[in-house]
Design a protein around this motif. Structure first.
Motif, short mmCIF file in Angstrom:
data_model
loop_
_atom_site.label_atom_id
_atom_site.label_comp_id
_atom_site.label_asym_id
_atom_site.label_seq_id
_atom_site.Cartn_x
_atom_site.Cartn_y
_atom_site.Cartn_z
N ASN A 132 0.47 7.89 2.80
CA ASN A 132 0.93 7.31 4.07
C ASN A 132 0.38 5.89 4.25
O ASN A 132 1.12 4.95 4.52
N THR A 133 -0.93 5.75 4.09
CA THR A 133 -1.51 4.41 4.24
C THR A 133 -1.11 3.50 3.09
O THR A 133 -1.03 2.27 3.25
N LEU A 146 1.93 3.38 1.88
CA LEU A 146 3.22 2.83 2.32
C LEU A 146 3.04 1.78 3.41
O LEU A 146 3.73 0.75 3.42
N ILE A 147 2.11 2.03 4.34
CA ILE A 147 1.88 1.04 5.41
C ILE A 147 1.40 -0.28 4.82
O ILE A 147 1.89 -1.35 5.20
N SER A 204 4.14 -2.16 2.90
CA SER A 204 5.00 -2.86 3.83
C SER A 204 4.35 -4.16 4.32
O SER A 204 4.99 -5.22 4.35
N THR A 225 5.25 2.77 15.87
CA THR A 225 5.73 2.41 14.53
C THR A 225 7.21 2.08 14.53
O THR A 225 7.66 1.13 13.86
N GLY A 258 -1.79 0.44 -2.07
CA GLY A 258 -0.60 -0.10 -1.41
C GLY A 258 -0.65 -1.61 -1.32
O GLY A 258 0.38 -2.28 -1.46
N SER A 317 6.99 5.58 5.68
CA SER A 317 5.63 5.99 6.07
C SER A 317 5.66 6.82 7.35
O SER A 317 4.87 7.75 7.50
#
Length: 448
Positions: A38-39, A41-42, A45, A102, A168, A199
């Motif tokens: 998840n982090t 993907l953040i 981005s 988000t 990421g 995410s």
């Protein structure tokens, strides 16, 4: 410092593999990897947005100075945005809060892409927006991670989750560099929107899994509103939170001044080539974008290696308090080099050393500091500290840059010596914060 006690080795294949990097126990692996991805993907981005930000802000007169002042403007905006976030947290459950915030950022990216297509002057606005995004969304994620893990588990597992951030950042910087050369700068914003949306989907899947594994009381807490006092009042009423705020303020003040030093040298190099006739104005955009993509890639690759093989071991054997002192010691050496040898090569590699430690060890430890805090502090105080205190440090840095460039006409070397002085103060504040962390952790952790 007594190391964290290890449990018996896990028996499941996934946990046995993750045991290579930290003390993972049976049943923890899948959720841990979901949070790490998840982090990932953040940060992917965000690093797709960063070269766009650099191009838009630096490709205008006095871009390096304007970039420094923009950090200060973000702090002013946060005086409004952080209380609004606190008001939302007082009315929404954690899932609805994270989803709503988000989705707002996802929706903005196509609008900026359209504005770039019309050549609208959005450099300053987009810089402000990306700064708010990088602070609030990442702080929100780590508030959630602190909410679902105990102090003991967080010390063991946060290094792996933070590795997702490092990976990421490396992948995002690499992808941005490739895409800039293939499709140009503006389309990066649409790719970033897609990654950020993914995410959010993963967060909801993770949260459902977390809720299934929690007790009835914890599930009820998670689905209730966070409530409580205003965000700034939470911080002002607690000495430990104030110390953390000062740690982050000094961290960002020092780092932002260092970014100004680097940006100045990069812009000077580009301008020199234009003056010499070896580069056109259009090629300046490509030069700046490619330089920062490559620079971010090197920083984040080094940070990823540190995160994967060193961070969890430093925390395990020396403790959070000692680990907190490593980044300012590295920064002290980096800026001493910049002061004594203010060249592009020296400044670049000094910043690589500083930022790689910041993005790995400091990025993990700063989140661990919230483990012995209340649920309200994890969400509300974290936004104040990771957002407003961070940008308040940038305000101080902007003031230093303004006075240094317009009144005192300081050189790169002078700015580096100012940072050396600030780092000495930072070391003392980190020592005091680490001592308070030990005291509070001892109060909430079960006796061994």
């Amino acid at each position: 410092m007594t190391p964290v006690h290890a449990a018996p080795p896990p028996t499941r294949p996934l946990e046995r593999f993750l045991r290579l990097f930290t003390d993972v126990r049976d049943g923890e692996g899948l959720q841990l990897l979901m949070l790490a991805f998840n982090t990932f993907l953040i940060l992917t981005s965000y690093y797709l947005m960063k070269p766009v930000r650099e191009v838009l802000i630096l490709d205008q007169p006095h871009g390096a100075e304007l970039k420094s002042y923009a950090y200060g403007a973000q702090a002013v905006l946060l005086l409004v945005i952080v209380p609004l976030y606190g008001a939302l947290a007082a009315r929404l459950s954690r899932q609805r809060l994270i989803n709503g915030v988000t989705l707002f950022f996802v929706a903005c990216l196509p609008l900026f892409w359209l504005a770039m297509g019309q050549e609208a002057p959005i450099g300053f606005v987009f810089f402000l927006w990306t700064g708010i995004f990088s602070l609030m969304v990442i702080a929100q994620f780590w508030g959630y991670a602190n909410d679902i893990y105990s102090v003991e588990a967080g010390k063991r597992l946060f290094a792996v989750i933070a590795f997702g951030s490092s990976a990421g950042a490396v992948f995002g910087a690499w992808l941005a560099g490739r895409l800039i050369r293939e499709i140009g700068v503006p389309p990066l914003l649409l790719v970033a929107a897609g990654v950020l949306g993914a995410s959010l989907l993963l967060f909801n899947l993770t949260d459902r899994r977390v809720l299934r594994g929690e007790s009835a009381r914890k599930t009820e807490d998670a689905q209730s509103v966070i409530g409580g006092q205003g965000a700034f009042r939470v911080v002002l009423g607690d000495r430990y939170l104030l110390l953390m705020a000062l740690v982050i303020l000094l961290l960002n003040c020092i780092n932002s001044a260092g970014e100004y030093i680097l940006s100045s040298i990069v812009k000077q190099a580009a301008d020199a080539q234009v003056a010499a006739g070896t580069m056109t104005h259009h090629e300046v955009k490509q030069f700046i974008g490619a330089f920062f993509s490559d620079y971010f890639g090197i920083v984040n690759l080094a940070g990823m290696v540190l995160q994967l093989f060193f961070v969890s071991r430093i925390v395990k054997w020396f403790g959070v308090s000692a680990a907190l002192l490593v980044p300012p010691v590295v920064a002290l050496g980096s800026y001493a080099v910049c002061a004594l040898l203010p060249t592009l090569v020296a400044v670049r590699w000094a910043k690589v050393a500083e930022n790689s430690v910041d993005y790995s060890l400091m990025n993990t430890v700063r989140h661990m500091l919230f483990l012995p805090t209340t649920r309200e502090q994890k969400y509300k105080a974290k936004q104040v500290i990771d957002s407003f205190a961070a940008r308040a440090g940038d305000v101080v840095s902007a003031g230093i840059v303004f006075v240094g460039t317009t009144v005192l006409t300081l050189s790169v070397s002078h700015f580096a010596w100012i940072n050396v002085t600030l780092v000495v103060v930072w070391i003392g504040v980190c020592a005091a914060t680490g001592a308070e962390f030990r005291r509070r952790s001892a109060a909430v952790e079960p006796a061994r």
